[in-house]
Design an enzyme around this catalytic site. Structure first.
Site, short mmCIF file in Angstrom:
data_model
loop_
_atom_site.label_atom_id
_atom_site.label_comp_id
_atom_site.label_asym_id
_atom_site.label_seq_id
_atom_site.Cartn_x
_atom_site.Cartn_y
_atom_site.Cartn_z
CD1 TRP A 54 -2.37 -2.13 1.61
CD2 TRP A 54 -3.08 -0.94 -0.15
NE1 TRP A 54 -3.44 -2.78 1.05
CE2 TRP A 54 -3.89 -2.08 -0.02
CE3 TRP A 54 -3.33 -0.05 -1.20
CZ2 TRP A 54 -4.95 -2.35 -0.89
CZ3 TRP A 54 -4.38 -0.32 -2.08
CH2 TRP A 54 -5.17 -1.46 -1.90
CG ASP B 220 -3.16 4.11 3.97
OD1 ASP B 220 -4.21 3.96 4.64
OD2 ASP B 220 -2.95 3.52 2.89
CE LYS C 290 -9.13 -2.59 3.37
NZ LYS C 290 -8.20 -1.65 2.76
C1 LIG Z 1 -7.59 -1.18 1.56
C2 LIG Z 1 -6.47 -0.23 1.66
C3 LIG Z 1 -6.28 0.81 0.73
C4 LIG Z 1 -7.16 1.01 -0.48
O1 LIG Z 1 -8.46 1.31 -0.16
P1 LIG Z 1 -9.53 1.60 -1.33
O2 LIG Z 1 -10.74 1.97 -0.57
O3 LIG Z 1 -9.68 0.34 -2.11
O4 LIG Z 1 -9.00 2.72 -2.15
C5 LIG Z 1 -5.22 1.67 0.94
N1 LIG Z 1 -4.40 1.53 1.98
C6 LIG Z 1 -4.54 0.53 2.88
C7 LIG Z 1 -3.58 0.42 4.02
C8 LIG Z 1 -5.59 -0.37 2.74
O5 LIG Z 1 -5.73 -1.36 3.64
#
Ligand SMILES: *Cc1c(COP(=O)(O)O)cnc(C)c1O
Length: 360
Positions: free
Chosen positions: A100, A171, A195
């Site tokens: 990511w 993030d 999540k």
């Molecule tokens: C799932 C995830 C993303 C991407 O999320 P989207 O909603 O599909 O854009 C980005 N960073 C992390 C750490 C994630 O777990």
């Protein structure tokens, strides 16, 4: 019937919250309509979004000089939105600790002279780079990290120390609200909802106010943090249902005793899975070094990958779903977010022990 859902995302949500959503779905608070059918400008919905923000501020202890934005486009859109809003004609540093943060770095390269300040890729993302390995630019517009790598199962428990005046951008999509975080250490935090928060389609951005004046002139209005902040996340129609559901999840976490209590439960759940891996004598293996093992996402491989299909078939028989690993790393992955119950984790550990005893 609800089964145990170990999917990495969209992921399990608390059953009691979903029951409340079901009960309120056709007739929210006696209004004769669903929350989905209401004007986002009306008193009812503005009450919902204001309460969601207040509860999130309480849960995370968000200081008053931070804005909370409820946006759309997921975390991936933030990979672009962050440089658009913060790069300010300068460079930014990225630490790559898994898939990511690597995606975030690659996307940012489209916007300017972004630097790779450190990477653990040569070690197969088994750890977070040490402070000594980082090459940090004291002039950087920001330093970007992913504090929980959902695919590689790497969690940052110690933050890198950014040079004086360089804001940390994180993030937190896959571990926000899993434990207390000191928001004041960050310039900006973002997290896709699917999540640990609510349904996909909502992304939460928590941004320090002094960073709201740096957007490049071509930044579209709906992607401009300052414009969205001025309009209370409602320059356009926000993802109302997601915000409503996120608000119910926040209330549920407060009722559980807040993030200290949530963290205790998460530590216990993760320990059960990692103990099962360690006690298996190599039958199962997690590649991440101890101090960096994620409490939310536990990837593991079977020593004999020919047994993968049998493991997944037995999991399905026991009503355990979503355990197949990400295609880039193979094997299995157990995502054990806030809403995964300890009963679910015990059911997984029972399967792991029982399967290993028969097949080893
Ligand atoms: C799932 C995830 C993303 C991407 O999320 P989207 O909603 O599909 O854009 C980005 N960073 C992390 C750490 C994630 O777990």
């Amino acid at each position: 019937m609800r089964i145990f859902n170990f999917s990495a995302g969209p992921a399990v949500l608390p059953g009691n919250v979903l029951e409340q959503v079901r009960d309120e779905l056709l007739d929210w608070h006696g209004r004769g309509m669903s929350i989905m059918e209401m004007s986002h400008r009306g008193k009812d919905f503005t009450g919902v979004i204001d309460e969601a923000e207040a509860d999130l501020r309480t849960l995370m202890g968000i200081p008053s000089n931070y804005k909370v934005l409820f946006l759309q486009g997921g975390a991936t859109q933030q990979f672009a939105q962050i440089p658009m809003n913060l790069l300010d004609g300068r460079s930014a540093d990225y630490i790559v600790t898994g898939s990511w943060s690597k995606k975030a770095y690659k996307e940012a390269l489209r916007f300017g002279a972004v630097r790779l300040a450190g990477s653990a890729e040569a070690d197969g993302f088994a750890r977070v780079p040490t402070a000594g390995e980082l090459k940090l630019d004291p002039q950087a517009a920001y330093l970007h990290v992913c504090t929980n790598e959902t695919i590689h199962g790497v969690e940052m428990f110690d933050l890198p120390v950014a040079p004086e005046g360089v804001p940390l951008v994180a993030d937190m999509s896959s571990h926000i609200l899993s434990r207390p975080m000191d928001v004041s250490r960050y310039g900006l935090i973002y997290a896709g909802a699917q999540k640990n928060i609510g349904p996909a389609g909502l992304v939460i951005v928590i941004v320090r106010e002094d960073l709201l004046c740096k957007a490049s002139a071509i930044t579209p209005s709906v992607m401009n943090y300052a414009t969205m902040a001025e309009n209370g996340s409602m320059l356009n129609t926000p993802p109302t249902f997601g915000i409503y559901l996120a608000g119910l999840v926040f209330k549920d976490l407060i009722a559980q005793g807040g993030l200290e209590a949530v963290e205790r439960a998460n530590v216990a759940k993760a320990q059960l899975v990692y103990d099962a891996i360690e006690a298996s004598g190599g039958f199962y293996r997690n590649p991440v070094q101890g101090p960096f093992r994620s409490r939310m996402n536990v990837p593991f491989t079977l020593a004999n990958p020919e047994l993968d299909a049998a493991f997944l078939a037995e999991a399905a028989e026991r009503q355990l779903s979503g355990l197949k690993g990400h295609k880039s790393v193979g094997g299995m992955r157990a995502s054990i977010y806030n809403a995964m119950t300890v009963d679910g984790v015990r059911a997984l550990v029972d399967l792991m022990q029982d399967f290993a005893a028969r097949k080893a």
